[in-house]
Design a protein around this motif. Structure first.
Motif, PDB file in Angstrom:
ATOM      1  N   VAL A  96      40.507  41.202  42.542  1.00 38.17           N
ATOM      2  CA  VAL A  96      39.865  40.812  43.805  1.00 38.17           C
ATOM      3  C   VAL A  96      40.847  39.989  44.637  1.00 38.17           C
ATOM      4  N   ARG A 139      35.276  42.161  38.086  1.00 42.72           N
ATOM      5  CA  ARG A 139      35.886  41.880  39.386  1.00 42.72           C
ATOM      6  C   ARG A 139      36.479  40.477  39.330  1.00 42.72           C
ATOM      7  N   ILE A 140      37.808  40.401  39.176  1.00 44.78           N
ATOM      8  CA  ILE A 140      38.433  39.102  38.920  1.00 44.78           C
ATOM      9  C   ILE A 140      39.410  38.748  40.038  1.00 44.78           C
ATOM     10  N   GLY A 141      39.173  37.589  40.666  1.00 39.76           N
ATOM     11  CA  GLY A 141      40.016  37.137  41.769  1.00 39.76           C
ATOM     12  C   GLY A 141      40.840  35.919  41.407  1.00 39.76           C
ATOM     13  N   SER A 142      40.211  34.750  41.381  1.00 42.67           N
ATOM     14  CA  SER A 142      40.962  33.496  41.248  1.00 42.67           C
ATOM     15  C   SER A 142      41.766  33.389  39.950  1.00 42.67           C
ATOM     16  N   LYS A 167      40.762  39.374  48.091  1.00 44.00           N
ATOM     17  CA  LYS A 167      40.291  38.882  49.388  1.00 44.00           C
ATOM     18  C   LYS A 167      40.995  37.577  49.761  1.00 44.00           C
ATOM     19  N   MET A 181      32.939  38.040  36.811  1.00 47.39           N
ATOM     20  CA  MET A 181      33.998  37.545  37.681  1.00 47.39           C
ATOM     21  C   MET A 181      34.865  36.581  36.855  1.00 47.39           C
ATOM     22  N   SER A 182      35.764  35.845  37.511  1.00 47.55           N
ATOM     23  CA  SER A 182      36.685  34.986  36.744  1.00 47.55           C
ATOM     24  C   SER A 182      35.961  34.095  35.731  1.00 47.55           C
ATOM     25  N   ARG A 206      41.039  30.122  46.193  1.00 47.60           N
ATOM     26  CA  ARG A 206      41.065  30.542  47.594  1.00 47.60           C
ATOM     27  C   ARG A 206      40.742  29.369  48.512  1.00 47.60           C
TER      28      ARG A 206
END
Ligand SMILES: *Cc1c(COP(=O)(O)O)cnc(C)c1O
Length: 216
Positions: free
Chosen positions: A23, A207-210, A25, A191-192, A216
């Motif tokens: 992720v 869905r992994i972002g940070s 974004k 997620m994370s 962010r």
């Protein structure tokens, strides 16, 4: 740790049946390219305009996933290239995606978002609304979309028992639907902060972002 190291660390903990969506974004293309060069090919964004700008600039073997809430009037901007839309929460939106996909001669994969959290603010369908969509005549006419699974987000809390309860609820809805609709193969949850728990509860897509790109 670098983006490449973060990715490698996460990948070693993922079972082979679980797909990783990175992720990205709010992150610059240079960060995404670091992940790309480390082998990542699936990226998730929550704004159509930002995703489209990145798609234009980046290699064309990337699969772009829309993970945010989708406004009907913006579907046309991603219909040419998007590979999976996670947050579909109405028949009307499915019909618009179908219409735009047809213009590009494509079949766009979609996930229906299910409301599992105890927060008013989150989007999604309840079990009855899901059934209604699957059984509607309108749905059966859609030849340019394919619903391949479900997506859900747990309540934002530290309470693991609560999160687990919500994930297991989504998994049971998924299993029930799958007995009637054999095209369902994807359960997007985690997620994370909660992806390991999500995988224990039956997730097939995280869905992994940070944890990859930093805060962010
Ligand atoms: C931002 C976002 C994520 C990733 O969240 P992290 O906590 O950064 O891993 C996953 N799913 C959705 C729908 C998001 O909007």
């Amino acid at each position: 740790m670098s983006i490449a190291q973060n990715l490698q660390k996460i990948n070693t903990t993922l079972p082979s049946h679980v797909t990783l969506v990175a992720v990205s974004k709010t992150k610059p293309v240079s960060d995404l390219m670091e992940a790309y060069n480390a082998g990542q090919r699936i990226f998730g964004e929550n704004k159509i305009q930002e995703m489209t700008e990145k798609w234009e600039q980046m290699p064309k073997d990337i699969q772009w996933h829309m993970i945010g809430h989708v406004q009907t009037n913006k579907v046309k901007y991603m219909a040419e290239y998007v590979s999976l839309i996670h947050g579909v929460d109405s028949l009307k939106l499915l019909q618009e995606i179908n219409k735009q996909a047809a213009k590009h001669n494509r079949v766009i994969d979609c996930l229906l978002q299910v409301y599992i959290a105890e927060e008013e603010s989150k989007f999604g369908l309840d079990e009855n609304e899901l059934e209604e969509i699957f059984h509607s005549d309108g749905f059966k006419l859609l030849k340019n979309i394919k619903v391949v699974g479900l997506m859900g987000m747990a309540t934002f809390t530290d309470n693991q028992t609560q999160i687990k309860k919500e994930f297991l609820n989504l998994k049971s809805i998924f299993d029930k639907l799958k007995t009637e609709h054999c095209q369902l193969n994807t359960l997007s949850m985690g997620m994370s902060g909660d992806y390991q728990l999500a995988i224990e509860c039956g997730s097939t897509m995280v869905r992994i972002g940070s944890s990859i790109f930093g805060g962010r």
